[in-house]
Design a protein around this motif. Sequence first.
Motif, short mmCIF file in Angstrom:
data_model
loop_
_atom_site.label_atom_id
_atom_site.label_comp_id
_atom_site.label_asym_id
_atom_site.label_seq_id
_atom_site.Cartn_x
_atom_site.Cartn_y
_atom_site.Cartn_z
N MET A 39 0.80 -1.17 -0.03
CA MET A 39 0.09 0.09 -0.03
C MET A 39 0.86 1.33 0.16
O MET A 39 1.95 1.11 0.63
N ALA A 40 0.27 2.30 -0.59
CA ALA A 40 1.08 3.34 -0.84
C ALA A 40 1.01 4.21 0.86
O ALA A 40 0.10 3.93 1.38
N PRO A 41 1.98 4.83 1.29
CA PRO A 41 2.00 5.35 2.35
C PRO A 41 1.11 6.52 2.41
O PRO A 41 0.86 7.26 1.27
N ALA A 42 0.43 6.85 3.58
CA ALA A 42 -0.58 7.99 3.67
C ALA A 42 -0.03 9.05 3.52
O ALA A 42 0.83 9.46 4.30
N PRO A 43 -0.75 10.05 2.90
CA PRO A 43 0.02 11.58 2.65
C PRO A 43 -0.03 12.24 4.09
O PRO A 43 -1.06 11.96 4.89
N VAL A 44 1.04 12.56 4.54
CA VAL A 44 1.07 13.36 5.83
C VAL A 44 0.48 14.63 5.61
O VAL A 44 0.93 15.44 4.64
N PRO A 45 -0.36 14.91 6.51
CA PRO A 45 -1.01 16.35 6.36
C PRO A 45 -0.01 17.60 6.43
O PRO A 45 0.57 17.34 7.70
N ALA A 46 -0.13 18.68 5.82
CA ALA A 46 0.98 19.64 5.88
C ALA A 46 0.55 20.50 7.06
O ALA A 46 -0.53 20.71 7.52
N LYS A 47 1.68 21.02 7.73
CA LYS A 47 1.26 21.79 9.04
C LYS A 47 0.71 23.14 8.27
O LYS A 47 1.28 23.59 7.50
N PRO A 48 -0.28 23.67 9.08
CA PRO A 48 -0.78 24.99 8.77
C PRO A 48 0.51 26.08 9.01
O PRO A 48 0.86 26.18 9.96
N THR A 49 0.60 26.91 8.01
CA THR A 49 1.58 28.06 8.22
C THR A 49 0.66 29.40 8.56
O THR A 49 -0.41 29.43 8.48
N ILE A 50 1.71 29.85 9.46
CA ILE A 50 0.96 31.11 10.21
C ILE A 50 1.33 32.28 9.38
O ILE A 50 2.54 32.64 9.03
N GLN A 51 0.20 32.97 8.93
CA GLN A 51 0.26 34.05 7.94
C GLN A 51 0.36 35.58 9.02
O GLN A 51 -1.04 35.59 9.68
N LEU A 52 0.98 36.06 8.99
CA LEU A 52 1.31 37.36 9.92
C LEU A 52 0.73 38.58 8.88
O LEU A 52 1.35 38.90 8.08
N THR A 53 -0.10 39.14 9.19
CA THR A 53 -0.75 40.33 8.48
C THR A 53 -0.19 41.38 9.29
O THR A 53 0.17 41.43 10.38
N PRO A 54 -0.01 42.63 8.57
CA PRO A 54 0.32 43.97 9.44
C PRO A 54 -0.70 44.17 10.49
O PRO A 54 -0.02 44.79 11.87
N GLY A 55 -2.03 43.80 10.63
CA GLY A 55 -2.94 44.06 11.74
C GLY A 55 -2.49 43.13 12.52
O GLY A 55 -2.40 43.39 14.13
N SER A 56 -2.12 41.88 12.45
CA SER A 56 -1.90 40.82 13.45
C SER A 56 -0.34 41.17 14.03
O SER A 56 -0.19 40.84 15.28
N THR A 57 0.37 41.65 13.29
CA THR A 57 1.84 42.02 13.77
C THR A 57 1.63 43.23 14.90
O THR A 57 2.22 43.20 15.98
N LEU A 58 0.78 44.09 14.51
CA LEU A 58 0.38 45.04 15.41
C LEU A 58 -0.18 44.76 16.72
O LEU A 58 0.39 45.13 17.89
N ALA A 59 -0.98 43.88 16.60
CA ALA A 59 -1.69 43.42 17.80
C ALA A 59 -0.69 42.73 18.74
O ALA A 59 -0.67 42.80 19.67
N LEU A 60 0.27 41.80 18.03
CA LEU A 60 1.32 40.91 18.70
C LEU A 60 2.21 42.03 19.54
O LEU A 60 2.42 41.99 20.68
N ALA A 61 2.50 43.20 18.81
CA ALA A 61 3.62 44.07 19.35
C ALA A 61 2.87 44.84 20.38
O ALA A 61 3.31 45.03 21.66
N ALA A 62 1.53 45.07 20.39
CA ALA A 62 0.75 45.82 21.46
C ALA A 62 0.54 44.87 22.87
O ALA A 62 0.91 45.25 23.73
N GLY A 63 0.30 43.50 22.36
CA GLY A 63 0.19 42.44 23.61
C GLY A 63 1.54 42.39 24.13
O GLY A 63 1.48 42.28 25.29
N GLY A 64 2.48 42.41 23.44
CA GLY A 64 3.97 42.42 24.33
C GLY A 64 4.09 43.33 24.94
O GLY A 64 5.00 43.38 26.17
N GLY A 65 3.85 44.70 24.47
CA GLY A 65 4.15 45.82 25.19
C GLY A 65 3.52 45.97 26.67
O GLY A 65 3.72 46.51 27.46
N ALA A 66 1.99 45.45 26.29
CA ALA A 66 1.11 45.51 27.55
C ALA A 66 1.84 44.58 28.58
O ALA A 66 1.61 44.82 29.84
N VAL A 67 2.26 43.44 28.07
CA VAL A 67 2.74 42.29 29.05
C VAL A 67 3.83 43.02 29.91
O VAL A 67 4.22 42.83 31.04
#
Length: 107
Positions: A39-67
């Motif tokens: 039998m052919a090996p089962a295909p391994v599901p690809a890991k979902p990649t994280i897409q950082l948009t400018p808004g999410s980058t800004l939210a991450l920076a604001a969250g880090g600053g708040a912490v």
Amino acid sequence: MFTPKYPTPDTAPAPAVPQTTASAPVVPAAPASAPVAQMAPAPVPAKPTIQLTPGSTLALAAGGGAVALVVGAVLVSMLLAVAITAVSVALVAVVLKSLLKDLNNQR
């Protein structure tokens, strides 16, 4: 009243231990005669990649600053508490020294 109460002993039977004799050799089972399809090996599901948009980058920076601000405020308040405690202990020591000096001078 003060005597210990012991639980009843376990009454489950002991597991059976297989006994082998030296006179009867163990023969392994014969392999299956039916061909096994490759039998052919089962295909391994690809890991979902994280897409950082400018808004999410800004939210991450604001969250880090708040912490960082919260952690800084907690550390400064702890330092302030230690400083206030040290000053009060020093003041009590000065007052006690003065009282003991006056007590010794009166004798």
